[in-house]
Motif scaffolding. Structure first.
Motif, short mmCIF file in Angstrom:
data_model
loop_
_atom_site.label_atom_id
_atom_site.label_comp_id
_atom_site.label_asym_id
_atom_site.label_seq_id
_atom_site.Cartn_x
_atom_site.Cartn_y
_atom_site.Cartn_z
N VAL A 64 0.82 -1.21 0.00
CA VAL A 64 0.00 0.00 0.00
C VAL A 64 0.86 1.27 0.00
O VAL A 64 0.37 2.35 -0.35
CB VAL A 64 -0.96 -0.01 1.20
CG1 VAL A 64 -0.23 0.33 2.50
CG2 VAL A 64 -2.15 0.92 0.98
N GLU A 65 2.13 1.12 0.35
CA GLU A 65 3.02 2.29 0.40
C GLU A 65 3.66 2.59 -0.96
O GLU A 65 4.38 3.59 -1.10
CB GLU A 65 4.12 2.05 1.44
CG GLU A 65 5.21 1.07 1.03
CD GLU A 65 4.76 -0.40 0.96
OE1 GLU A 65 5.49 -1.22 0.35
OE2 GLU A 65 3.70 -0.72 1.52
N LEU A 66 3.41 1.78 -1.97
CA LEU A 66 4.06 1.95 -3.27
C LEU A 66 3.63 3.24 -3.96
O LEU A 66 2.48 3.67 -3.83
CB LEU A 66 3.71 0.77 -4.19
CG LEU A 66 4.37 -0.58 -3.86
CD1 LEU A 66 3.71 -1.69 -4.67
CD2 LEU A 66 5.87 -0.52 -4.18
N PRO A 67 4.54 3.87 -4.71
CA PRO A 67 4.13 4.98 -5.57
C PRO A 67 3.04 4.53 -6.54
O PRO A 67 3.05 3.38 -7.00
CB PRO A 67 5.42 5.35 -6.32
CG PRO A 67 6.52 4.86 -5.44
CD PRO A 67 5.99 3.61 -4.79
N GLY A 68 2.10 5.42 -6.81
CA GLY A 68 0.99 5.05 -7.68
C GLY A 68 -0.26 4.65 -6.92
O GLY A 68 -1.30 4.41 -7.53
N VAL A 69 -0.16 4.58 -5.58
CA VAL A 69 -1.33 4.31 -4.74
C VAL A 69 -1.84 5.65 -4.22
O VAL A 69 -1.08 6.43 -3.63
CB VAL A 69 -0.98 3.36 -3.57
CG1 VAL A 69 -2.21 3.14 -2.68
CG2 VAL A 69 -0.47 2.04 -4.11
N HIS A 70 -3.12 5.92 -4.45
CA HIS A 70 -3.69 7.23 -4.14
C HIS A 70 -4.85 7.12 -3.16
O HIS A 70 -5.54 6.10 -3.10
CB HIS A 70 -4.22 7.90 -5.42
CG HIS A 70 -3.19 8.21 -6.44
ND1 HIS A 70 -2.71 9.49 -6.66
CD2 HIS A 70 -2.54 7.41 -7.33
CE1 HIS A 70 -1.82 9.46 -7.62
NE2 HIS A 70 -1.69 8.22 -8.06
N VAL A 71 -5.07 8.21 -2.43
CA VAL A 71 -6.32 8.45 -1.71
C VAL A 71 -6.84 9.79 -2.21
O VAL A 71 -6.13 10.53 -2.91
CB VAL A 71 -6.13 8.49 -0.18
CG1 VAL A 71 -5.70 7.12 0.35
CG2 VAL A 71 -5.13 9.57 0.22
N LEU A 72 -8.09 10.11 -1.87
CA LEU A 72 -8.65 11.38 -2.32
C LEU A 72 -9.35 12.06 -1.15
O LEU A 72 -10.40 11.61 -0.70
CB LEU A 72 -9.64 11.16 -3.46
CG LEU A 72 -10.34 12.41 -4.00
CD1 LEU A 72 -9.34 13.49 -4.39
CD2 LEU A 72 -11.22 12.05 -5.20
N ARG A 73 -8.74 13.15 -0.67
CA ARG A 73 -9.33 13.91 0.42
C ARG A 73 -9.19 15.42 0.22
O ARG A 73 -10.10 16.17 0.53
CB ARG A 73 -8.70 13.51 1.76
CG ARG A 73 -9.33 14.15 2.98
CD ARG A 73 -10.77 13.75 3.16
NE ARG A 73 -11.38 14.37 4.34
CZ ARG A 73 -12.67 14.32 4.63
NH1 ARG A 73 -13.51 13.69 3.82
NH2 ARG A 73 -13.14 14.90 5.70
N ASP A 74 -8.04 15.85 -0.33
CA ASP A 74 -7.83 17.29 -0.46
C ASP A 74 -7.45 17.65 -1.88
O ASP A 74 -7.40 16.79 -2.77
CB ASP A 74 -6.78 17.77 0.55
CG ASP A 74 -5.43 17.08 0.39
OD1 ASP A 74 -5.12 16.61 -0.72
OD2 ASP A 74 -4.67 17.02 1.39
N VAL A 75 -7.21 18.94 -2.11
CA VAL A 75 -6.90 19.42 -3.45
C VAL A 75 -5.65 18.75 -4.01
O VAL A 75 -5.61 18.36 -5.18
CB VAL A 75 -6.74 20.96 -3.44
CG1 VAL A 75 -6.06 21.44 -4.72
CG2 VAL A 75 -8.10 21.63 -3.31
N ALA A 76 -4.63 18.61 -3.19
CA ALA A 76 -3.39 17.99 -3.67
C ALA A 76 -3.65 16.57 -4.14
O ALA A 76 -3.12 16.14 -5.17
CB ALA A 76 -2.34 18.00 -2.56
N ASP A 77 -4.47 15.83 -3.40
CA ASP A 77 -4.82 14.46 -3.81
C ASP A 77 -5.53 14.47 -5.16
O ASP A 77 -5.24 13.64 -6.04
CB ASP A 77 -5.74 13.80 -2.78
CG ASP A 77 -5.08 13.58 -1.43
OD1 ASP A 77 -3.85 13.47 -1.38
OD2 ASP A 77 -5.81 13.53 -0.43
N SER A 78 -6.49 15.38 -5.31
CA SER A 78 -7.28 15.44 -6.54
C SER A 78 -6.41 15.77 -7.74
O SER A 78 -6.54 15.15 -8.81
CB SER A 78 -8.40 16.47 -6.39
OG SER A 78 -9.23 16.49 -7.52
N LEU A 79 -5.51 16.73 -7.58
CA LEU A 79 -4.66 17.12 -8.70
C LEU A 79 -3.65 16.02 -9.05
O LEU A 79 -3.37 15.80 -10.23
CB LEU A 79 -3.93 18.43 -8.36
CG LEU A 79 -4.83 19.67 -8.23
CD1 LEU A 79 -3.99 20.89 -7.88
CD2 LEU A 79 -5.63 19.90 -9.49
#
Length: 416
Positions: free
Chosen positions: A125-140
């Motif tokens: 789960v710590e690998l690059p390319g794994v995302h969450v979506l909560r704030d503007v930075a996540d969305s962008l």
């Protein structure tokens, strides 16, 4: 005579929607003292719903989600401090200690610290390319990664996972939704409606897999796929985790406030310390529509509860937060609105034919026949009447409720 509150200082911790609306409530109630708003992000308060919709698809930019134009805070005497993190609360001395060690004295404090995405302890789960979506930075970051042809795996079939899935398909991504439960949006809607949404996403080209338990994420330098408990694998260039959120209660618990799965508040947002208030996703609050206290993760709650808490903090005594819970989600251009808190045994009554496509409503009646909730799919006009029915404790005739030719307004008035 001088205002006795003009020498007081109120601090609001949290620069999201709840924090932004709380300072509005403080000024609305006539408080003339110092108001400090502490925001961890480098952005003024904004709404989150566009982040998984228009901002994610590129139809809108983050500034479109701002609660207020930048000048509003100056005009209303709000000391907005961006990129400022709270460290701990010293209740005995009534000091907010910032993460950098500086201290701010307060007369009253409001916590609008929000929540953060749950991240399961999966291998990889710590690998690059794994995302969450909560704030503007996540969305962008997610918008930049979701290029046409990218393979996107969504872990979780709730609102966030499905809204991201819809955006991914719109952007031309190969999309797979992985939901551990037997139906989508299991926490929010009846299984039959979850199944309808599964068909909707499949019709738009997504691979929707139910009862799909994720065992681990694959990859070495970056994520390359998902392995399920049954051994099957899904190739992915990026993985989005959307399995819920957890409230940011650390400040409150460190300060000894009553808190567990949320900060305990009353219907004015007051915590177990009479000088400390809280609002938004981080709170557990009473409601006349459910037994005990509940935590609500919604735009409506972040807005209205925060306005009440800000006013009560400033001394308003008549304000109370007792809104009927309301939620919405937009997926593939179809609007879903949910009102009420149906729990326990319920009877389902359908108005309109789901097999014919959008344009139907699912009602929930309790075991006494009282209307306690509804889900409207592309029928927003139904929600206003349903809201009033629930607030008034109406027990409508199920046959008339199901009949599209019977006016819900007349049912509300008992004229049908």
């Amino acid at each position: 005579m001088a205002d006795p509150t003009s020498n007081q200082t109120f601090i609001v911790v949290g620069g999201g929607q709840a924090g932004g609306r709380a300072v509005e409530g403080i000024r609305k109630a006539g408080f003339d003292g110092t108001v400090i708003l502490l925001a961890e992000e480098e952005r003024a308060p904004y709404e989150r719903p566009p982040l998984s919709k228009q901002v994610l698809t590129g139809e809108a930019e983050p500034d479109s989600a701002k609660l207020r134009e930048d000048g509003w805070y100056r005009e209303h005497g709000i000391d907005l401090r961006l990129a400022t993190r709270a460290g701990r609360i010293d209740r005995a001395r009534k000091r907010m200690v910032l993460a950098d060690g500086r201290e701010l004295a307060y007369d009253r404090l409001l916590l609008a610290t929000g929540a953060q995405p749950k991240v399961p302890g999966l291998p990889g789960v710590e690998l690059p390319g794994v995302h969450v979506l909560r704030d503007v930075a996540d969305s962008l970051a997610l918008r930049d990664a979701m290029r046409a042809g990218a393979r996107v795996a969504l872990v979780g079939g709730g609102y966030i996972g499905l809204e991201v899935a819809a955006a991914a398909r719109k952007l031309g991504c190969d999309t797979t939704v992985l939901e551990a439960a037997p139906s989508l949006m299991r926490r929010q809607v009846a299984p039959e409606l979850g199944d309808w949404y599964a068909r909707l996403h499949r019709d738009h080209g997504a691979d929707v897999r139910l009862e799909a338990e994720v065992a681990r994420l694959l990859g070495s330098a970056r994520v390359a796929g998902v392995e399920l408990a049954d051994g099957s694998r899904i190739d992915a260039d990026l993985v989005v985790i959307g399995v819920g959120i957890r409230p940011n209660v650390e400040l409150a618990m460190q300060a000894g406030l009553d808190a567990d799965d949320g900060i305990e508040v009353d219907d004015q947002g007051r915590t177990s310390d009479p000088e400390i208030f809280a609002a938004g996703d981080v709170t557990r609050q009473p409601t006349p529509y459910a037994d005990g206290k509940i935590r609500l993760e919604s735009w409506q709650n972040a807005q209205n509860q925060a306005l009440v808490a800000g006013q009560a903090m400033a001394g308003a005594t008549a304000v109370r937060h007792a809104d009927l819970p309301w939620f919405w989600s937009d997926q593939h251009g179809i609007n879903l609105q949910m009102v009420g808190m149906p729990t326990g045994p319920v009877r389902h009554v359908w108005r309109g034919d789901p097999a014919a496509g959008p344009g139907f409503t699912l009602f929930y009646l309790d075991d006494g026949g009282r209307l306690v909730g509804a889900n409207a799919v592309d029928r927003p006009a139904d929600i206003a009447a349903v809201r009033r029915m629930i607030e008034r404790g109406v027990s409508p005739d199920p046959a008339q409720l199901a009949d599209p030719d019977v006016s819900l307004k007349k049912l509300l008035k008992g004229q049908a």
